[in-house]
Design a protein around this motif. Structure first.
Motif, short mmCIF file in Angstrom:
data_model
loop_
_atom_site.label_atom_id
_atom_site.label_comp_id
_atom_site.label_asym_id
_atom_site.label_seq_id
_atom_site.Cartn_x
_atom_site.Cartn_y
_atom_site.Cartn_z
N LEU A 163 -1.69 4.46 2.44
CA LEU A 163 -1.93 5.48 3.46
C LEU A 163 -0.91 6.61 3.35
CD1 LEU A 163 -2.48 3.17 6.59
CD2 LEU A 163 -4.19 4.00 4.95
N THR A 164 -1.35 7.83 3.59
CA THR A 164 -0.42 8.96 3.67
C THR A 164 0.42 8.82 4.94
OG1 THR A 164 -1.91 10.35 4.97
CG2 THR A 164 -2.16 10.42 2.57
N GLU A 167 -1.68 9.44 7.93
CA GLU A 167 -2.61 8.33 8.17
C GLU A 167 -1.88 7.14 8.79
OE1 GLU A 167 -5.73 9.41 4.52
OE2 GLU A 167 -4.23 7.80 4.29
N THR A 196 -11.26 12.46 10.38
CA THR A 196 -11.14 12.37 8.92
C THR A 196 -10.08 11.35 8.53
OG1 THR A 196 -11.80 14.68 8.63
CG2 THR A 196 -10.61 13.65 6.81
N HIS A 197 -8.94 11.38 9.23
CA HIS A 197 -7.88 10.40 8.96
C HIS A 197 -8.37 8.98 9.24
CE1 HIS A 197 -5.04 13.44 8.07
NE2 HIS A 197 -4.75 13.80 9.30
N ARG A 199 -11.45 7.79 9.20
CA ARG A 199 -12.39 7.36 8.14
C ARG A 199 -11.64 6.97 6.88
NH1 ARG A 199 -15.65 11.66 10.16
NH2 ARG A 199 -14.82 13.07 8.56
N SER A 200 -10.61 7.73 6.54
CA SER A 200 -9.83 7.44 5.34
C SER A 200 -9.09 6.12 5.47
CB SER A 200 -8.83 8.58 5.08
OG SER A 200 -8.07 8.32 3.92
N SER A 203 -11.53 3.28 5.08
CA SER A 203 -11.97 3.16 3.68
C SER A 203 -10.88 2.56 2.80
CB SER A 203 -12.37 4.54 3.15
OG SER A 203 -12.68 4.48 1.78
N LYS A 204 -9.66 3.06 2.91
CA LYS A 204 -8.56 2.58 2.06
C LYS A 204 -8.20 1.13 2.32
CE LYS A 204 -6.23 7.04 1.27
NZ LYS A 204 -4.99 7.82 1.51
#
Length: 230
Positions: A163-164, A167, A196-197, A199-200, A203-204
């Motif tokens: 994760l960023t 995120e 958007t974060h 969803r990411s 997904s990750k």
């Protein structure tokens, strides 16, 4: 998620016929279709495989197969969302249900409108029921479980690193029970950016929904027990 103007479809899994009858009356009164009923976990799994409902209301203590194993099978094999039904809000079975992939838990004596709203929210996949209560539940059982094994800790660390930084901050905020709007306000970004974060993150980390983010945040140590206010 159901198409517009198409009733939500629900399967009831509980070994108490009077409870199922009550849930059916409440849901059908809100134009939610009860497509099947089962009195044990094994029958419930078979029914969900056949009928593919949007949401499953799942008791935990049942004969043949309990609701935890049934939830694990349903969430691993289908797209149906599961709501765990429990008697106490801080219940080890409810926590086990969340670990098994349930999207939320709720009390059996909830008000009718709470039941209807829970089914609607979970079917949308965008929120969880009573997020702060869910966070306290997760916190309670992560705290009681003590330290993670070293190998498990390493696995979690590797996942967190996917994760960023933003995120990670978003995941922590979800674990605190904040809505997308509240997260957007806290970080001075748009709600679209937050979505958007989210969803990411899902997904990750290969997670089904927000409640699984709460579980992950506590089990990985991203959020420490005692962080959530009462």
């Amino acid at each position: 998620m159901s198409e517009p103007n198409v009733p939500l479809r629900v399967v009831l899994v509980d070994d108490q016929s009077l409870l199922r009858m009550g849930f059916r009356l409440v849901l059908e009164g809100a134009d939610i279709e009860v497509v099947g009923e089962a009195n044990d976990g094994a029958a419930g799994v078979r029914m969900v495989r056949e009928l593919a409902p949007d949401v499953v209301l799942m008791d935990v203590r049942m004969p043949v197969m309990d609701g935890i194993e049934a939830t694990r099978l349903i969430t691993s094999e289908t797209d149906s969302k599961v709501i765990i039904l429990t008697t106490f809000d801080l219940d080890e079975y409810a926590f086990s249900g969340l670990q098994a992939g349930a999207s939320a838990f709720m009390l059996k004596d909830a008000e009718p409108e709470e039941l209807v709203r829970a089914v609607q929210v979970v079917s949308e996949g965008e929120s969880i029921v009573a997020p702060r209560v869910t966070a306290r539940l997760v916190e309670e059982y992560v705290k009681s479980a003590g330290q993670q094994k070293h190998s498990e800790t390493n696995i979690y660390a590797q996942k967190v690193e996917l994760l960023t930084p933003r995120e990670q901050d978003t995941a922590k905020a979800i674990a605190e029970g904040l809505s997308n709007a509240e997260i957007a306000q806290q970080f001075f970004v748009s709600e679209t950016t937050v979505k958007t974060h989210v969803r990411s993150i899902l997904s990750k980390l290969h997670l089904r929904d927000r409640v699984q983010v709460v579980v992950f945040a506590y089990e990985s140590g991203m959020v420490c027990p005692g962080h959530i206010e009462g």
